[in-house]
Design a protein around this motif. Sequence first.
Motif, short mmCIF file in Angstrom:
data_model
loop_
_atom_site.label_atom_id
_atom_site.label_comp_id
_atom_site.label_asym_id
_atom_site.label_seq_id
_atom_site.Cartn_x
_atom_site.Cartn_y
_atom_site.Cartn_z
N ILE A 193 3.79 9.59 8.27
CA ILE A 193 3.07 10.80 7.83
C ILE A 193 1.68 10.87 8.45
O ILE A 193 1.26 11.91 8.94
CB ILE A 193 2.96 10.83 6.29
CG1 ILE A 193 4.35 10.98 5.69
CG2 ILE A 193 2.05 11.98 5.84
CD1 ILE A 193 4.39 10.84 4.18
N THR A 194 0.97 9.75 8.46
CA THR A 194 -0.45 9.79 8.86
C THR A 194 -0.67 9.44 10.33
O THR A 194 -1.77 9.59 10.85
CB THR A 194 -1.29 8.79 8.04
OG1 THR A 194 -0.84 7.47 8.36
CG2 THR A 194 -1.14 9.02 6.54
N ARG A 195 0.38 8.94 10.98
CA ARG A 195 0.34 8.47 12.37
C ARG A 195 -0.66 7.32 12.58
O ARG A 195 -1.10 7.07 13.69
CB ARG A 195 -0.02 9.63 13.31
CG ARG A 195 0.93 10.84 13.24
CD ARG A 195 0.52 11.83 14.30
NE ARG A 195 1.35 13.00 14.39
CZ ARG A 195 0.98 14.22 13.95
NH1 ARG A 195 -0.19 14.38 13.38
NH2 ARG A 195 1.78 15.24 14.11
N ARG A 196 -1.04 6.68 11.51
CA ARG A 196 -1.93 5.51 11.61
C ARG A 196 -1.41 4.43 10.66
O ARG A 196 -0.92 4.72 9.58
CB ARG A 196 -3.38 5.84 11.21
CG ARG A 196 -4.05 6.89 12.07
CD ARG A 196 -4.37 6.38 13.48
NE ARG A 196 -5.09 7.37 14.27
CZ ARG A 196 -4.51 8.33 15.02
NH1 ARG A 196 -3.19 8.42 15.10
NH2 ARG A 196 -5.26 9.18 15.71
N ASN A 197 -1.61 3.16 11.09
CA ASN A 197 -1.07 2.04 10.34
C ASN A 197 -2.13 1.53 9.35
O ASN A 197 -2.69 0.45 9.55
CB ASN A 197 -0.69 0.96 11.37
CG ASN A 197 0.18 -0.09 10.75
OD1 ASN A 197 0.60 0.04 9.60
ND2 ASN A 197 0.41 -1.17 11.48
N LYS A 198 -2.42 2.30 8.34
CA LYS A 198 -3.58 1.99 7.49
C LYS A 198 -3.23 1.87 6.01
O LYS A 198 -4.14 1.88 5.17
CB LYS A 198 -4.64 3.11 7.64
CG LYS A 198 -5.26 3.20 9.02
CD LYS A 198 -6.24 2.08 9.23
CE LYS A 198 -6.88 2.17 10.60
NZ LYS A 198 -7.65 0.98 10.91
N PHE A 199 -1.95 1.75 5.70
CA PHE A 199 -1.60 1.73 4.28
C PHE A 199 -2.33 0.61 3.53
O PHE A 199 -2.87 0.83 2.44
CB PHE A 199 -0.08 1.58 4.07
CG PHE A 199 0.23 1.35 2.63
CD1 PHE A 199 0.21 2.40 1.73
CD2 PHE A 199 0.49 0.06 2.14
CE1 PHE A 199 0.44 2.19 0.37
CE2 PHE A 199 0.72 -0.15 0.78
CZ PHE A 199 0.69 0.91 -0.10
N HIS A 200 -2.37 -0.58 4.13
CA HIS A 200 -2.93 -1.72 3.38
C HIS A 200 -4.43 -1.54 3.14
O HIS A 200 -4.95 -1.98 2.11
CB HIS A 200 -2.60 -3.04 4.10
CG HIS A 200 -1.11 -3.28 4.10
ND1 HIS A 200 -0.42 -3.63 2.97
CD2 HIS A 200 -0.18 -3.14 5.08
CE1 HIS A 200 0.87 -3.73 3.24
NE2 HIS A 200 1.04 -3.44 4.51
N ASP A 201 -5.12 -0.86 4.07
CA ASP A 201 -6.55 -0.58 3.84
C ASP A 201 -6.70 0.37 2.65
O ASP A 201 -7.58 0.19 1.80
CB ASP A 201 -7.18 0.07 5.07
CG ASP A 201 -7.14 -0.83 6.27
OD1 ASP A 201 -8.11 -1.53 6.50
OD2 ASP A 201 -6.10 -0.85 6.97
N VAL A 202 -5.84 1.38 2.60
CA VAL A 202 -5.94 2.35 1.51
C VAL A 202 -5.65 1.66 0.18
O VAL A 202 -6.38 1.85 -0.81
CB VAL A 202 -4.97 3.54 1.73
CG1 VAL A 202 -5.06 4.53 0.56
CG2 VAL A 202 -5.27 4.25 3.04
#
Length: 328
Positions: free
Chosen positions: A133-142
């Motif tokens: 969805i976000t095109r960035r691998n940032k789930f763990h930061d969120v």
Amino acid sequence: MKILKDRYQRTINYLRISVTDRCNLRCQYCMPEEGIPLIDHEDILRYEEILRLVRVYAQEGINKVRITGGEPLVRKGIVNFITELSAIPGIRDLSMTTNGVLLKDFARPLKVAGLKRINISLDAVDPETFFRITRRNKFHDVWAGIQECITVGLSPVKLNVVIINGTNEKEVFDFARLTLDFPLVVRFIEYMPAGESRWNHELVYPNSHIKEQIQELGTLIPLPDEKNDGPAVRYQLKNSLGEIGFINPISSHFCHLCNRIRLTADGHLRTCLFHDDEIDLKPFLRNGCDDEKLREKLLHALEKKPKQHQIHEAHFKKCQRTMSLIGG
Ligand code: SAM
Ligand code: SF4
């Protein structure tokens, strides 16, 4: 304290301010992969210009402010700005909507600066779906940011979730389960016709479906409307720490309850998310106008605030600006 009314006698007390059009994610429904053409730096309102507007409008009846974007945490100086905003007499509710990527580091300073509560936009708890969805691998930061918000006592911590047909409907259960274990307010917001061009009625996953799905997990106990907290219809699963809310801009009209106006990052006052009518305040702010002129412009904008959106009408045209530009 003055009360601000529009021509339909709705009380307007809520200003949402976009502080930037920049963002560190590229959510499919909001921005294209390559981003959007950026507003020139000199056309973005300076913090002191925003603070002046809030001071003037607080005297007219604005008492609730939300900071949004683009991604508000990518703008330099945001914490000092929040400190100054929170000191403005009359502003009794100060909040922020963020994608949460930078929150691990910002939650505590924001709390100290006077931020009361926070909304974090998150459409998947599965990291791969988040990436899609976000095109960035940032789930763990969120996720780390969400935990930090709870730790530092921002309250409530709300998660804004947009479910899109064919994209993330599988996430519904996991979001509902989160409220069993964490003091989180999960709010499902229907996909709206703004931003990227692919919106159509078929992609809207109605909140009524989500509610039915969640009821397979347990009974949803209705909660009373939260005073001054907009149009969410609230529930709770038995023995949960959090709650679940539904915001249904598409399947039900709540325009008669609308109490908000928006200030875009480039200084336009906008009275409806779904109408491109705006008043550009920047020339006045930058030409040495007095406060009376800013008041006059506010009242003029409210004169034109539409009665309701036209999303269901055949002639409806999707708005020109993306959500990141309007300040969703
Ligand atoms: N970047 C921040 C964030 O994502 O929270 C703040 C700005 S973002 C534009 C604000 C909210 O708008 C997010 O919760 C996002 O999910 C929502 N949004 C963007 N486009 C949308 C759309 N077409 N329909 C529904 N919500 C949308
Ligand atoms: Fe960025 Fe928020 Fe738009 Fe996602 S929804 S692209 S995080 S502005």
